[in-house]
Design a protein around this motif. Structure first.
Motif, PDB file in Angstrom:
ATOM      1  N   PRO A 157      37.265  45.608  33.165  1.00 43.31           N
ATOM      2  CA  PRO A 157      38.695  45.898  33.161  1.00 43.31           C
ATOM      3  C   PRO A 157      39.379  45.158  34.305  1.00 43.31           C
ATOM      4  O   PRO A 157      38.780  44.921  35.357  1.00 43.31           O
ATOM      5  CB  PRO A 157      38.757  47.410  33.392  1.00 43.31           C
ATOM      6  CG  PRO A 157      37.428  47.817  33.892  1.00 43.31           C
ATOM      7  CD  PRO A 157      36.441  46.791  33.441  1.00 43.31           C
ATOM      8  N   LYS A 158      40.639  44.801  34.048  1.00 43.20           N
ATOM      9  CA  LYS A 158      41.414  44.123  35.094  1.00 43.20           C
ATOM     10  C   LYS A 158      42.601  45.031  35.419  1.00 43.20           C
ATOM     11  O   LYS A 158      43.658  44.943  34.784  1.00 43.20           O
ATOM     12  CB  LYS A 158      41.884  42.771  34.549  1.00 43.20           C
ATOM     13  CG  LYS A 158      42.607  41.936  35.574  1.00 43.20           C
ATOM     14  CD  LYS A 158      42.899  40.552  35.033  1.00 43.20           C
ATOM     15  CE  LYS A 158      43.510  39.722  36.147  1.00 43.20           C
ATOM     16  NZ  LYS A 158      43.725  38.349  35.761  1.00 43.20           N
ATOM     17  N   ASN A 168      36.343  44.197  41.933  1.00 45.56           N
ATOM     18  CA  ASN A 168      36.573  42.768  42.180  1.00 45.56           C
ATOM     19  C   ASN A 168      37.154  42.011  40.985  1.00 45.56           C
ATOM     20  O   ASN A 168      37.420  40.818  41.071  1.00 45.56           O
ATOM     21  CB  ASN A 168      35.282  42.116  42.681  1.00 45.56           C
ATOM     22  CG  ASN A 168      34.976  42.528  44.102  1.00 45.56           C
ATOM     23  OD1 ASN A 168      35.896  42.910  44.839  1.00 45.56           O
ATOM     24  ND2 ASN A 168      33.723  42.476  44.506  1.00 45.56           N
ATOM     25  N   SER A 169      37.373  42.718  39.885  1.00 48.32           N
ATOM     26  CA  SER A 169      38.030  42.097  38.722  1.00 48.32           C
ATOM     27  C   SER A 169      39.516  42.444  38.648  1.00 48.32           C
ATOM     28  O   SER A 169      40.201  41.979  37.735  1.00 48.32           O
ATOM     29  CB  SER A 169      37.362  42.564  37.422  1.00 48.32           C
ATOM     30  OG  SER A 169      36.024  42.135  37.387  1.00 48.32           O
ATOM     31  N   ALA A 170      39.997  43.264  39.570  1.00 50.90           N
ATOM     32  CA  ALA A 170      41.397  43.702  39.497  1.00 50.90           C
ATOM     33  C   ALA A 170      42.357  42.555  39.804  1.00 50.90           C
ATOM     34  O   ALA A 170      41.999  41.587  40.487  1.00 50.90           O
ATOM     35  CB  ALA A 170      41.630  44.839  40.495  1.00 50.90           C
ATOM     36  N   SER A 171      43.591  42.677  39.297  1.00 56.60           N
ATOM     37  CA  SER A 171      44.631  41.695  39.649  1.00 56.60           C
ATOM     38  C   SER A 171      45.024  41.852  41.111  1.00 56.60           C
ATOM     39  O   SER A 171      45.317  40.869  41.787  1.00 56.60           O
ATOM     40  CB  SER A 171      45.902  41.930  38.818  1.00 56.60           C
ATOM     41  OG  SER A 171      45.655  41.666  37.482  1.00 56.60           O
ATOM     42  N   GLY A 226      44.131  45.741  31.245  1.00 53.18           N
ATOM     43  CA  GLY A 226      43.822  44.337  30.961  1.00 53.18           C
ATOM     44  C   GLY A 226      42.321  44.065  31.015  1.00 53.18           C
ATOM     45  O   GLY A 226      41.525  44.948  31.343  1.00 53.18           O
ATOM     46  N   VAL A 227      41.952  42.843  30.674  1.00 56.63           N
ATOM     47  CA  VAL A 227      40.532  42.476  30.734  1.00 56.63           C
ATOM     48  C   VAL A 227      40.386  41.218  31.590  1.00 56.63           C
ATOM     49  O   VAL A 227      41.232  40.324  31.546  1.00 56.63           O
ATOM     50  CB  VAL A 227      39.939  42.282  29.313  1.00 56.63           C
ATOM     51  CG1 VAL A 227      40.562  41.106  28.590  1.00 56.63           C
ATOM     52  CG2 VAL A 227      38.422  42.132  29.366  1.00 56.63           C
ATOM     53  N   SER A 228      39.328  41.181  32.366  1.00 56.20           N
ATOM     54  CA  SER A 228      39.077  40.040  33.235  1.00 56.20           C
ATOM     55  C   SER A 228      38.790  38.784  32.419  1.00 56.20           C
ATOM     56  O   SER A 228      38.156  38.855  31.358  1.00 56.20           O
ATOM     57  CB  SER A 228      37.881  40.372  34.123  1.00 56.20           C
ATOM     58  OG  SER A 228      37.286  39.204  34.587  1.00 56.20           O
TER      59      SER A 228
END
Ligand SMILES: O=C(O)[C@H](O)[C@@H](O)[C@H](O)[C@H](O)COP(=O)(O)O
Length: 267
Positions: free
Chosen positions: A150-151, A204-207, A142-144
């Motif tokens: 990247p997410k 820090n962009s992860a779900s 995914g994308v932030s």
């Protein structure tokens, strides 16, 4: 409330268990649940691993019921950090994960994005980021919503007794990296010296980010990473993990948690 159990804090959710075996049981359950949700919502589960004790604590995923119930074909596996050694070397995080976990479940081999071990640290970091960019473009990862990062559905981290996470060590310049997704160091305070690591913006962009910490040798550092202790520990790497739009969960045994306010204040 018992000392074990869940505590919601400003530094994320603390899940404190009686033993490391209980951590392993609950961690497997948590990962399986996130996999199910991600596959339902996105069709994929993009998970990043670290090295260290985390990997053996994930071992219950190879057992029933998870070996049968998890949709392994939808897993895409990455490394939040890797040591620059050959994939057959005892220090390789890929080898550790492969031996303990990846070879024991029916993953699709082409979904395992290990780091190229035939390149220099700098080249391998560049190549890994390039591969990641392609996968973000097609939304396998995914994308932030707030950056172009990247997410990941889940990034799993351990914490060293100096407070490092992935290969982000205290007082290292790498903590300031804002532009790269994957970078490298050649002066790790812990061997081996050359490592690749996700940068803080990616973590820090992860779900979801889970930090898994067990054992009394981590208790004091964990206290500094989570509690407000009067002095400024905002630059302690484990304290810099703060997924703005995501969830942070700490999986702890009571030995690691023994110095936390949340643990001491409840009976
Ligand atoms: O490659 C690495 O060295 C790891 O990814 C590192 O960040 C690890 O997670 C911590 O050092 C904790 O390791 P332990 O849980 O084994 O103490």
């Amino acid at each position: 409330m018992s000392r074990s159990g869940c505590h919601q804090t400003e530094r994320g959710e603390l899940r404190i268990y009686e033993s490391s075996d209980e951590v392993a049981t609950e961690l497997a359950d948590y990962i399986a649940e996130l996999s199910e949700v991600s596959v339902k919502e996105r069709g994929f589960f993009a998970i990043a691993l670290s090295g260290g004790s985390l990997i053996s604590l994930m071992g219950k995923l190879c057992e029933a019921p998870y070996n049968k119930t998890v949709d392994w074909s939808k897993w895409y596996i990455f490394w939040a950090d890797e040591r620059v050694v050959s994939k057959t070397h005892a220090d390789s995080n890929y080898k550790l994960a492969k031996d303990c976990l990846l070879s024991k479940v029916p993953l699709i081999p082409s979904h395992v994005y290990s780091i190229n071990d035939s390149l220099s640290a700098e080249e391998a970091a560049g190549e890994y980021e390039f591969v990641l960019r392609q996968l973000v473009k097609v939304r396998t990862v995914g994308v932030s919503e707030i950056s172009d990062c990247p997410k990941f559905d889940l990034i799993l981290l351990g914490m060293g007794s100096d407070g490092h996470v992935a290969s982000l060590f205290p007082n290292h310049m790498v903590l300031e990296e804002k532009d790269e997704w994957v970078t490298f160091i050649t002066d790790s305070p812990e061997p081996p010296p050359e490592r690749l690591t996700f940068t803080l913006p990616v973590i820090n962009s992860a779900s979801n980010v889970a930090i898994v910490v067990t054992g009394s040798s981590k208790a004091e550092t964990l206290h500094l990473a989570i509690d407000d202790v009067g002095r400024d520990f905002s630059k302690l790497p484990a304290r810099m993990v703060n997924p703005g739009n995501g969830n942070l969960v700490w999986f702890l045994d009571k030995l690691a948690a023994s110095k936390l306010e949340a643990f001491k204040c409840t009976e």
